[in-house]
Scaffold this motif. Structure first.
Motif, PDB file in Angstrom:
ATOM      1  N   GLY A  43       0.780  -1.015   0.130  1.00 57.01           N
ATOM      2  CA  GLY A  43       0.072  -0.078   0.067  1.00 57.01           C
ATOM      3  C   GLY A  43       1.256   1.118  -0.236  1.00 57.01           C
ATOM      4  N   SER A  44       1.920   1.189   0.898  1.00 60.70           N
ATOM      5  CA  SER A  44       2.811   2.421   0.760  1.00 60.70           C
ATOM      6  C   SER A  44       4.339   2.348   1.179  1.00 60.70           C
ATOM      7  N   SER A  45       5.055   2.947   1.777  1.00 57.00           N
ATOM      8  CA  SER A  45       5.967   3.470   1.936  1.00 57.00           C
ATOM      9  C   SER A  45       6.652   4.332   2.557  1.00 57.00           C
ATOM     10  N   VAL A  46       7.496   5.209   3.188  1.00 55.56           N
ATOM     11  CA  VAL A  46       7.503   6.421   3.845  1.00 55.56           C
ATOM     12  C   VAL A  46       9.280   6.462   4.307  1.00 55.56           C
ATOM     13  N   ASN A  47       9.780   7.597   3.750  1.00 50.62           N
ATOM     14  CA  ASN A  47      11.438   7.405   3.798  1.00 50.62           C
ATOM     15  C   ASN A  47      11.462   8.937   4.346  1.00 50.62           C
ATOM     16  N   LEU A  48      11.540   9.177   5.836  1.00 55.84           N
ATOM     17  CA  LEU A  48      10.968  10.991   5.856  1.00 55.84           C
ATOM     18  C   LEU A  48      13.166  11.128   6.135  1.00 55.84           C
ATOM     19  N   LEU A  49      14.127  11.482   5.276  1.00 59.90           N
ATOM     20  CA  LEU A  49      15.392  11.577   4.614  1.00 59.90           C
ATOM     21  C   LEU A  49      15.531  12.696   5.670  1.00 59.90           C
ATOM     22  N   GLY A  50      16.861  11.577   6.800  1.00 63.16           N
ATOM     23  CA  GLY A  50      17.877  11.938   7.657  1.00 63.16           C
ATOM     24  C   GLY A  50      16.651  12.090   9.089  1.00 63.16           C
ATOM     25  N   SER A  51      15.894  11.064   8.856  1.00 60.96           N
ATOM     26  CA  SER A  51      15.600  10.990  10.585  1.00 60.96           C
ATOM     27  C   SER A  51      15.046   9.227  10.765  1.00 60.96           C
ATOM     28  N   LYS A  52      14.955   9.335  11.377  1.00 61.63           N
ATOM     29  CA  LYS A  52      14.843   7.812  11.648  1.00 61.63           C
ATOM     30  C   LYS A  52      13.596   7.394  11.895  1.00 61.63           C
ATOM     31  N   VAL A  53      12.647   7.475  11.052  1.00 59.79           N
ATOM     32  CA  VAL A  53      11.125   7.514  10.390  1.00 59.79           C
ATOM     33  C   VAL A  53      11.570   6.460   9.339  1.00 59.79           C
ATOM     34  N   THR A  58       3.776  -1.316   3.469  1.00 60.61           N
ATOM     35  CA  THR A  58       2.047  -1.993   4.545  1.00 60.61           C
ATOM     36  C   THR A  58       1.666  -3.054   3.821  1.00 60.61           C
ATOM     37  N   SER A  59       0.603  -3.315   4.579  1.00 64.45           N
ATOM     38  CA  SER A  59       0.068  -4.724   3.725  1.00 64.45           C
ATOM     39  C   SER A  59       0.706  -5.638   2.715  1.00 64.45           C
ATOM     40  N   GLN A  60       2.091  -5.700   2.613  1.00 62.13           N
ATOM     41  CA  GLN A  60       2.449  -6.113   1.510  1.00 62.13           C
ATOM     42  C   GLN A  60       2.612  -7.631   1.511  1.00 62.13           C
ATOM     43  N   SER A  61       2.093  -8.262  -0.031  1.00 66.73           N
ATOM     44  CA  SER A  61       1.866  -9.765  -0.848  1.00 66.73           C
ATOM     45  C   SER A  61       2.901  -9.780  -1.225  1.00 66.73           C
ATOM     46  N   THR A  62       2.688 -11.299  -1.338  1.00 68.22           N
ATOM     47  CA  THR A  62       3.953 -11.859  -2.585  1.00 68.22           C
ATOM     48  C   THR A  62       4.051 -12.683  -2.633  1.00 68.22           C
ATOM     49  N   VAL A  63       4.484 -13.325  -3.962  1.00 69.78           N
ATOM     50  CA  VAL A  63       4.528 -14.534  -4.506  1.00 69.78           C
ATOM     51  C   VAL A  63       6.003 -14.296  -5.285  1.00 69.78           C
ATOM     52  N   SER A  64       6.198 -15.918  -5.201  1.00 71.67           N
ATOM     53  CA  SER A  64       7.269 -16.107  -6.510  1.00 71.67           C
ATOM     54  C   SER A  64       7.300 -17.431  -6.209  1.00 71.67           C
ATOM     55  N   GLY A  65       8.825 -18.214  -6.580  1.00 66.00           N
ATOM     56  CA  GLY A  65       8.943 -19.829  -7.719  1.00 66.00           C
ATOM     57  C   GLY A  65       8.547 -20.188  -8.579  1.00 66.00           C
ATOM     58  N   GLY A  88      -7.047   4.537   4.353  1.00 62.02           N
ATOM     59  CA  GLY A  88      -7.392   3.928   4.987  1.00 62.02           C
ATOM     60  C   GLY A  88      -7.652   2.122   4.199  1.00 62.02           C
ATOM     61  N   ALA A  89      -8.509   1.638   3.930  1.00 60.56           N
ATOM     62  CA  ALA A  89      -8.431   0.121   3.655  1.00 60.56           C
ATOM     63  C   ALA A  89      -7.204   0.144   3.232  1.00 60.56           C
ATOM     64  N   ILE A  90      -6.123  -1.402   3.029  1.00 57.43           N
ATOM     65  CA  ILE A  90      -5.435  -1.353   1.967  1.00 57.43           C
ATOM     66  C   ILE A  90      -5.220  -2.463   1.409  1.00 57.43           C
ATOM     67  N   THR A  91      -5.811  -3.245  -0.189  1.00 58.29           N
ATOM     68  CA  THR A  91      -5.506  -5.287  -0.699  1.00 58.29           C
ATOM     69  C   THR A  91      -5.153  -5.076  -1.114  1.00 58.29           C
ATOM     70  N   GLY A 109      -3.176  -4.105  -6.326  1.00 60.46           N
ATOM     71  CA  GLY A 109      -3.318  -3.475  -4.886  1.00 60.46           C
ATOM     72  C   GLY A 109      -4.435  -2.339  -4.684  1.00 60.46           C
ATOM     73  N   GLU A 110      -4.974  -1.737  -3.972  1.00 60.98           N
ATOM     74  CA  GLU A 110      -5.905  -0.762  -4.357  1.00 60.98           C
ATOM     75  C   GLU A 110      -5.842  -0.117  -1.942  1.00 60.98           C
ATOM     76  N   THR A 111      -5.522   0.979  -2.340  1.00 62.60           N
ATOM     77  CA  THR A 111      -5.739   1.643  -1.560  1.00 62.60           C
ATOM     78  C   THR A 111      -7.006   3.154  -1.435  1.00 62.60           C
ATOM     79  N   ALA A 112      -7.516   2.783  -0.002  1.00 66.12           N
ATOM     80  CA  ALA A 112      -8.486   3.943  -0.030  1.00 66.12           C
ATOM     81  C   ALA A 112      -8.136   4.919   0.836  1.00 66.12           C
ATOM     82  N   GLY A 113      -8.970   5.648   1.149  1.00 66.83           N
ATOM     83  CA  GLY A 113      -8.834   7.234   2.374  1.00 66.83           C
ATOM     84  C   GLY A 113      -7.784   7.764   2.829  1.00 66.83           C
TER      85      GLY A 113
END
Length: 422
Positions: A43-53, A58-65, A88-91, A109-113
């Motif tokens: 759904g998302s990822s965040v990198n606040l440059l220069g901070s520890k945050v 989020t809500s990651q799904s994966t297939v491989s093989g 809001g909701a992430i699928t 992927g679908e993300t609301a709100g």
């Protein structure tokens, strides 16, 4: 085999009654076939440059093989990084299937709100789809994101957003909508996309200059792998999961947090990382920072697979279980002579269950029955010849409580690593 069945099967070897819910991992155990794949979405990822945050996928799904069919899905009710991102909701979901002439691998992927940077960017809904096909050495790949109710002050956004649509508000932000990159080779295709990739050109609230926010990142790679290495690996790890679905009645469900999955071909010795700043589903569970990692390498003779999870400030069922930190590791190595060595470990710092302080060297598969509430299993470990599995804490309710039915399960920390010689 999905994560639930895979980890259950391994833990059962130690006599542990446990279950892992929803999702799928690398598909192994089938005879080698000429196609392999990797697909993921979040759904998302965040990198606040220069901070520890840093908030990983989020809500990651994966297939491989290399096995068909294979599916995966994940969901999250909401996500928040204070002053930076509210969702809001992430699928998310993936599928890999055989067709009459080849294979088809998709990711969605679908993300609301969506509310970014305290209203600077708002979107009612974002939906992303990636689709690939491969027949022999002929491949196709497409990616598309649709936006509903997108609003950026002073900017007009087309209803049908074209690929790689760039927006700049001078001195404020730079962003790309519907970013798509496709790489085609004679034997495969890789499609990568991001619904939105935003970079701040000046500080805003809690986010410093250069901070990056990404929505709906997804990728799919599929290739003809007739000449792949005979040694395949796999594994996964995540921080927590809640399953309140009992006898078909869904009460509450929280997908795997900070999940990582090792592709069958490994990570080239590099470490892949997924992190989440915090999880708050109180009074059921709350967690501070979560980080999961995966590392794998493979060749024609030797291989290694390792997954870990690490989490801080655990509080489950309104203080029934508390810990300052927990770390689990699952590892399998394969020597040149074919010898396989699986190992696993769990470390607890200040773990307390129902008022009882648990020692640092607590034995694997320790069970504590909390009268009138739950059965708690600590430091679950199990091994097959080619697999190591570990789970920090598994809680099963013996009564209906906190909106969960009898039999609901709360997992804290899970990791599995395996090596498959094909």
């Amino acid at each position: 085999m999905n994560k639930k069945n895979r980890l259950v099967a391994v833990l059962a070897t130690a006599g542990v009654a446990a279950s892992i819910v929803t999702g799928t991992t690398s598909a192994h155990g089938a005879p080698a076939i000429p196609y392999s794949y990797y697909a993921s979405a979040s759904g998302s990822s965040v990198n606040l440059l220069g901070s520890k945050v840093v908030s990983g996928p989020t809500s990651q799904s994966t297939v491989s093989g290399d096995k068909f069919p294979n599916t995966s899905s994940n969901s999250l009710a909401s996500a928040k990084v204070n002053g930076v991102l509210t969702l809001g909701a992430i699928t998310t979901s993936e599928s890999a299937t055989r067709t009459a002439t080849g294979v088809k691998v998709d990711s969605a992927g679908e993300t609301a709100g969506v509310n970014l940077l305290s209203g600077l960017v708002t979107i009612d809904a974002v939906k992303t789809n990636v689709s690939t096909t491969l027949v022999g050495s002929t491949s196709t790949g497409t990616a598309k994101t649709t936006f509903v109710g997108i609003h950026i002050p002073g900017v007009t956004i087309p209803v049908d957003v074209p690929e790689n649509f760039n927006v700049t508000i001078p001195g404020v932000l730079s962003l790309t909508l519907n970013a798509v990159q496709k790489t085609t080779t004679p034997g495969g295709v890789l499609v990568q996309t991001q619904a939105l990739d935003l970079t701040l050109l000046k500080p805003r609230g809690n986010a410093p200059l250069g901070s990056e926010i990404v929505l709906n990142p997804a990728e799919v790679g599929v290739a003809n792998t007739t000449k792949t290495n005979p040694v395949q690996i796999g594994g996964f790890a995540y921080g927590s999961q809640i399953d309140g679905t009992v006898t078909g009645v869904a009460k509450i469900h929280s997908g795997m947090t900070a999940e990582v999955v090792i592709p069958g071909s490994g990570t080239g010795g590099q470490t892949i990382v997924n992190s989440t700043a915090a999880v708050n589903a109180a009074p059921i569970i709350s967690l501070g920072a979560i980080e999961s990692t995966g590392t794998g390498s493979t060749s024609t003779t030797v291989a290694s697979s390792q997954t870990t999870y690490e989490l801080a400030r655990l509080n489950v069922l309104n203080g029934l279980i508390k810990a300052d930190a927990i770390k689990g590791t699952a590892t399998v190595t394969r020597a040149a002579d074919g010898t396989l060595i699986p190992t696993a470990s769990t470390t607890f710092i200040n773990l307390v269950v129902a008022g009882i302080k648990i020692p640092l060297n607590v034995s694997p598969n320790t069970v504590i029955n909390v009268a009138g509430l739950a059965t708690v299993t600590i430091n679950q470990q199990a091994f097959l010849s080619n697999t190591a599995a570990v789970r920090g804490i598994d809680i099963k309710l013996t009564v209906a409580k906190y909106g969960l039915p009898i039999g609901a399960e709360i997992e804290v920390g899970a990791a599995l690593a395996d090596i498959i010689a094909t």
